[in-house]
Design a protein around this motif. Structure first.
Motif, PDB file in Angstrom:
ATOM      1  N   UNK A  42      -7.551 -56.518  44.372  1.00 38.79           N
ATOM      2  CA  UNK A  42      -7.480 -55.322  44.469  1.00 38.79           C
ATOM      3  C   UNK A  42      -8.548 -54.563  44.743  1.00 38.79           C
ATOM      4  N   UNK A  43      -8.956 -53.102  45.171  1.00 38.72           N
ATOM      5  CA  UNK A  43     -10.294 -52.668  45.208  1.00 38.72           C
ATOM      6  C   UNK A  43      -9.990 -51.232  44.409  1.00 38.72           C
ATOM      7  N   UNK A  44     -10.784 -50.845  43.611  1.00 40.07           N
ATOM      8  CA  UNK A  44     -10.723 -49.704  43.060  1.00 40.07           C
ATOM      9  C   UNK A  44     -11.866 -48.865  42.913  1.00 40.07           C
ATOM     10  N   UNK A  45     -11.837 -47.740  43.086  1.00 41.53           N
ATOM     11  CA  UNK A  45     -12.902 -46.722  42.869  1.00 41.53           C
ATOM     12  C   UNK A  45     -13.411 -46.325  41.536  1.00 41.53           C
ATOM     13  N   UNK A  46     -14.820 -46.714  41.380  1.00 44.40           N
ATOM     14  CA  UNK A  46     -15.105 -46.542  39.837  1.00 44.40           C
ATOM     15  C   UNK A  46     -14.980 -44.822  39.389  1.00 44.40           C
ATOM     16  N   UNK A  47     -14.565 -44.972  38.244  1.00 42.98           N
ATOM     17  CA  UNK A  47     -14.323 -43.634  37.682  1.00 42.98           C
ATOM     18  C   UNK A  47     -15.007 -43.428  36.264  1.00 42.98           C
ATOM     19  N   UNK A  48     -16.087 -44.147  35.896  1.00 43.75           N
ATOM     20  CA  UNK A  48     -16.817 -44.232  34.580  1.00 43.75           C
ATOM     21  C   UNK A  48     -18.237 -44.617  35.164  1.00 43.75           C
ATOM     22  N   UNK A  49     -19.093 -43.775  34.996  1.00 39.45           N
ATOM     23  CA  UNK A  49     -20.581 -43.921  35.343  1.00 39.45           C
ATOM     24  C   UNK A  49     -21.265 -43.627  34.419  1.00 39.45           C
ATOM     25  N   UNK A  50     -22.163 -44.455  33.768  1.00 36.58           N
ATOM     26  CA  UNK A  50     -23.203 -44.262  32.501  1.00 36.58           C
ATOM     27  C   UNK A  50     -24.535 -44.144  33.152  1.00 36.58           C
ATOM     28  N   UNK A  51     -25.478 -43.264  32.783  1.00 35.94           N
ATOM     29  CA  UNK A  51     -26.714 -43.025  33.140  1.00 35.94           C
ATOM     30  C   UNK A  51     -27.768 -42.788  32.156  1.00 35.94           C
ATOM     31  N   UNK A  52     -28.575 -43.904  32.100  1.00 34.34           N
ATOM     32  CA  UNK A  52     -29.700 -43.686  30.726  1.00 34.34           C
ATOM     33  C   UNK A  52     -30.715 -42.842  31.355  1.00 34.34           C
ATOM     34  N   UNK A  53     -30.978 -41.638  30.436  1.00 33.49           N
ATOM     35  CA  UNK A  53     -32.172 -40.807  30.765  1.00 33.49           C
ATOM     36  C   UNK A  53     -33.310 -40.779  29.609  1.00 33.49           C
ATOM     37  N   UNK A  54     -34.451 -40.784  29.927  1.00 29.11           N
ATOM     38  CA  UNK A  54     -35.387 -40.770  29.030  1.00 29.11           C
ATOM     39  C   UNK A  54     -36.643 -39.755  29.121  1.00 29.11           C
ATOM     40  N   UNK A  55     -36.780 -39.038  28.127  1.00 26.35           N
ATOM     41  CA  UNK A  55     -38.261 -38.110  28.285  1.00 26.35           C
ATOM     42  C   UNK A  55     -38.935 -38.500  27.244  1.00 26.35           C
ATOM     43  N   UNK A  56     -40.267 -38.414  27.788  1.00 26.75           N
ATOM     44  CA  UNK A  56     -41.347 -38.923  26.933  1.00 26.75           C
ATOM     45  C   UNK A  56     -42.473 -38.137  27.020  1.00 26.75           C
ATOM     46  N   UNK A  57     -43.037 -37.755  25.964  1.00 25.29           N
ATOM     47  CA  UNK A  57     -44.610 -37.264  25.934  1.00 25.29           C
ATOM     48  C   UNK A  57     -45.399 -37.814  26.772  1.00 25.29           C
ATOM     49  N   UNK A 113     -20.480 -39.796  33.371  1.00 32.47           N
ATOM     50  CA  UNK A 113     -19.942 -39.228  34.592  1.00 32.47           C
ATOM     51  C   UNK A 113     -18.688 -39.748  35.159  1.00 32.47           C
ATOM     52  N   UNK A 114     -18.048 -39.266  36.009  1.00 35.81           N
ATOM     53  CA  UNK A 114     -16.668 -39.806  36.586  1.00 35.81           C
ATOM     54  C   UNK A 114     -16.843 -40.209  37.966  1.00 35.81           C
ATOM     55  N   UNK A 115     -17.755 -39.667  38.749  1.00 31.50           N
ATOM     56  CA  UNK A 115     -17.960 -39.908  40.040  1.00 31.50           C
ATOM     57  C   UNK A 115     -19.391 -39.757  40.886  1.00 31.50           C
ATOM     58  N   UNK A 116     -19.386 -40.290  42.075  1.00 32.44           N
ATOM     59  CA  UNK A 116     -20.658 -40.413  42.736  1.00 32.44           C
ATOM     60  C   UNK A 116     -21.097 -38.980  42.939  1.00 32.44           C
ATOM     61  N   UNK A 117     -20.441 -37.903  43.245  1.00 26.96           N
ATOM     62  CA  UNK A 117     -20.625 -36.585  43.405  1.00 26.96           C
ATOM     63  C   UNK A 117     -21.605 -36.113  42.373  1.00 26.96           C
ATOM     64  N   UNK A 118     -20.966 -36.359  41.238  1.00 29.70           N
ATOM     65  CA  UNK A 118     -21.565 -35.618  39.915  1.00 29.70           C
ATOM     66  C   UNK A 118     -22.845 -36.340  39.795  1.00 29.70           C
ATOM     67  N   UNK A 119     -23.072 -37.786  39.865  1.00 27.07           N
ATOM     68  CA  UNK A 119     -24.089 -38.349  39.667  1.00 27.07           C
ATOM     69  C   UNK A 119     -25.088 -38.059  40.721  1.00 27.07           C
ATOM     70  N   UNK A 120     -24.835 -37.939  41.989  1.00 28.85           N
ATOM     71  CA  UNK A 120     -25.916 -37.195  42.879  1.00 28.85           C
ATOM     72  C   UNK A 120     -26.413 -35.774  42.482  1.00 28.85           C
ATOM     73  N   UNK A 121     -25.593 -35.016  41.858  1.00 26.71           N
ATOM     74  CA  UNK A 121     -25.816 -33.664  41.565  1.00 26.71           C
ATOM     75  C   UNK A 121     -26.925 -33.850  40.303  1.00 26.71           C
ATOM     76  N   UNK A 122     -26.473 -34.840  39.505  1.00 26.63           N
ATOM     77  CA  UNK A 122     -27.463 -35.241  38.146  1.00 26.63           C
ATOM     78  C   UNK A 122     -28.809 -35.357  38.605  1.00 26.63           C
ATOM     79  N   UNK A 123     -28.972 -36.551  39.626  1.00 30.26           N
ATOM     80  CA  UNK A 123     -30.182 -36.872  39.830  1.00 30.26           C
ATOM     81  C   UNK A 123     -31.057 -35.962  40.620  1.00 30.26           C
TER      82      UNK A 123
END
Length: 234
Positions: A42-57, A113-123
């Protein structure tokens, strides 16, 4: 969720008319058996996306304070529609000792996040606010284990249909199953490339999306299972 089951009838059938190890375990001898394989996927669309973000001086050689970096990150994520208390957690940060010694400070986050649209907006908003140290760390589905079990069950049904067809070809049929072998095939996750960011390879990857893609997309997760079943031959 896009879900399409494919019943793929697998190969291999083996007949035996002498005692087998499986039969002996049941205290029986000279039992004819048929061993077959069944597959399903079967094929299933991802609904759980984890993004790592780092801020550094260190990125600004200390010219930008941590407070300013944190405010920029908060603004970028709010502009992207992120609920900060619910979706963002701190996973690592510099110690208080580093602050006292005037060393560069950093803070690392995990964004869910839950989908690619949210991820695109974040980046897009991160880049607009000068934050480029962000990566997609994990793409999966919240019901991945449940889906794997459903596909395995379908594979067992396909194995039984294979056995019935093969036994019927010689004027026989099958009895109960006396052995089931689960090969536990891992789901296939796909790599992704995001505008302005490096291509990120995910675990169990089979391919990637190039920079030519007009927007961020995640390919469907491919779940495939193969089961071997030994039936009594009647």
């Amino acid at each position: 969720m896009k879900k399409t089951l494919f019943a793929a009838f697998a190969a291999a059938a083996m007949f035996t008319t002498t005692a087998t190890a499986s039969a002996q375990n049941f205290g029986q001898t000279d039992i004819p058996t048929i061993e077959v394989s069944g597959t399903a996927d079967t094929y299933v669309t991802p609904n759980k996306i984890e993004i790592s973000i780092t801020i550094n001086q260190a990125d600004s050689k200390g010219k930008i304070t941590m407070t300013e970096l944190e405010n920029s990150l908060a603004k970028a994520l709010r502009d992207a529609g992120v609920d900060l208390p619910k979706q963002l957690v701190v996973t690592d940060q510099s110690s208080s000792t580093a602050k006292k010694q005037n060393a560069y400070q950093f803070k690392k986050y995990k964004l869910s996040l839950t989908n690619a649209t949210e991820a695109a907006a974040v980046f897009e908003n991160l880049a607009a606010n000068g934050i480029t140290n962000a990566q997609v760390m994990r793409v999966t589905h919240t019901d991945i284990k449940k889906l794997e079990l459903e596909v395995k069950a379908e594979a067992v049904k396909n194995a039984r249909e294979n056995a019935l067809a093969l036994a019927g070809a010689i004027g026989q049929t099958i009895g109960e199953a006396i052995k089931i072998q689960d090969y536990n095939v891992m789901p296939v996750y796909n790599a992704v490339n995001i505008r302005g960011f490096a291509s990120i390879k995910l675990e169990d990857t089979a391919g990637y999306i190039s920079n030519d893609m007009p927007e961020l997309q995640f390919q469907d997760i491919h779940i495939e299972q193969r089961i071997s079943v030994t039936f009594r031959l009647k």
